[in-house]
Motif scaffolding. Structure first.
Motif, PDB file in Angstrom:
ATOM      1  N   ARG A 265       0.858  -1.181   0.000  1.00 57.99           N
ATOM      2  CA  ARG A 265       0.000   0.000   0.000  1.00 57.99           C
ATOM      3  C   ARG A 265       0.895   1.232   0.000  1.00 57.99           C
TER       4      ARG A 265
ATOM      5  N   HIS B 165      -3.148   4.356   7.641  1.00 60.29           N
ATOM      6  CA  HIS B 165      -3.604   2.998   7.331  1.00 60.29           C
ATOM      7  C   HIS B 165      -4.922   2.702   8.049  1.00 60.29           C
TER       8      HIS B 165
ATOM      9  N   ALA C  60      -7.676   4.449   6.172  1.00 65.32           N
ATOM     10  CA  ALA C  60      -7.940   3.884   4.838  1.00 65.32           C
ATOM     11  C   ALA C  60      -8.564   2.498   4.892  1.00 65.32           C
ATOM     12  N   THR C  61      -8.205   1.709   5.908  1.00 63.53           N
ATOM     13  CA  THR C  61      -8.608   0.290   5.907  1.00 63.53           C
ATOM     14  C   THR C  61      -9.369  -0.138   7.154  1.00 63.53           C
ATOM     15  N   HIS C  62      -9.358   0.674   8.201  1.00 65.71           N
ATOM     16  CA  HIS C  62      -9.941   0.328   9.504  1.00 65.71           C
ATOM     17  C   HIS C  62      -9.185  -0.804  10.197  1.00 65.71           C
ATOM     18  N   PHE C  63      -7.977  -1.082   9.748  1.00 64.72           N
ATOM     19  CA  PHE C  63      -7.103  -2.049  10.408  1.00 64.72           C
ATOM     20  C   PHE C  63      -5.909  -1.320  11.003  1.00 64.72           C
TER      21      PHE C  63
ATOM     22  N   TYR D 232       1.287   5.272   0.727  1.00 61.71           N
ATOM     23  CA  TYR D 232       0.750   6.400   1.480  1.00 61.71           C
ATOM     24  C   TYR D 232       1.655   7.613   1.297  1.00 61.71           C
TER      25      TYR D 232
ATOM     26  N   THR E 104       0.164  -6.359   5.637  1.00 60.97           N
ATOM     27  CA  THR E 104      -0.165  -7.610   6.322  1.00 60.97           C
ATOM     28  C   THR E 104       1.047  -8.224   7.010  1.00 60.97           C
TER      29      THR E 104
END
Length: 219
Positions: free
Chosen positions: A44, A141, A144-147, A46, A89
């Motif tokens: 990803r 992050h 953008a992803t809720h993780f 950023y 990940t």
């Protein structure tokens, strides 16, 4: 980046020292081809905007620790201004836990060779970021992803950074519900759970907008 030194150097890009011209410089960006290659592999991308920890708290970042609130120089330390790529990940360099910071720096070269077998990224480099780089990445992050980067999905591990406080290194990780954790460890010691977390950045040796002694070209 030693946030306690009284005379900062260009390797520590304080915005109040480099002035308004630094803030106006174009942010280095990956080429379209490099972006496609990175995204195909699951990276990803950023944009780090030179924000300080003060800025990031105003933008929503929460911390589980409070010691940093007494370190005004640290709170005022900006991130680099650049695009960065990270593998969310599994952002950690393999087999880099339980190693000293100097070993982490040396491992960038071998990691570059491994990475170059998977992807060709001319005009790019690997670097160990400053603590504010990783904090800003964690916030972006999450938005953008809720993780949570450095959260449960990543094993609550810590990332080493290039930011030092005397003989200690500032580390960032364990992003739990109450917020992100900052800590300090001795440079010459090795700790389980502290990993090298390299960032991929667009890089030209003549470009002053990304300055770090912990940078290895991928060319």
């Amino acid at each position: 980046m030693n946030f306690n030194m009284s005379d900062p150097t260009p390797e520590r890009p304080y915005s109040d020292i480099l002035g308004e011209e630094w803030k106006k410089m174009d942010i280095p960006r990956f080429s379209d081809v490099s972006k496609q290659e990175l995204e195909k592999l699951g990276f990803r991308i950023y944009e780090l905007k030179g924000r300080t920890i003060h800025d990031l708290v105003r933008d929503g970042m929460r911390f589980a620790t409070s010691w940093q609130n007494d370190e005004q120089s640290l709170l005022s330390l900006p991130s680099h201004r650049t695009e960065v790529a990270i593998f969310p990940t599994d952002p950690y360099m393999p087999r880099s836990s339980d190693k000293t910071f100097e070993i982490h720096r040396g491992m960038l070269v071998s990691y570059r060779k491994q990475l170059s077998k998977k992807i060709t990224l001319p005009g790019s480099a690997l670097m160990i970021g400053g603590v504010t780089d990783y904090i800003e990445l964690a916030l972006e992050h999450l938005k953008a992803t809720h993780f949570k980067l450095f959260g449960k999905e990543n094993g609550y591990r810590f990332a080493t950074t290039e930011t030092t406080d005397g003989s200690r290194i500032v580390i960032v990780g364990q992003y739990r519900e109450e917020g992100l954790t900052l800590d300090r460890i001795l440079q010459e010691k090795h700790y389980k759970g502290v990993w090298c977390t390299p960032l991929i950045v667009p890089f030209s040796p003549s470009d002053p907008s990304v300055i770090s002694e912990d940078i290895v070209s991928i060319n």
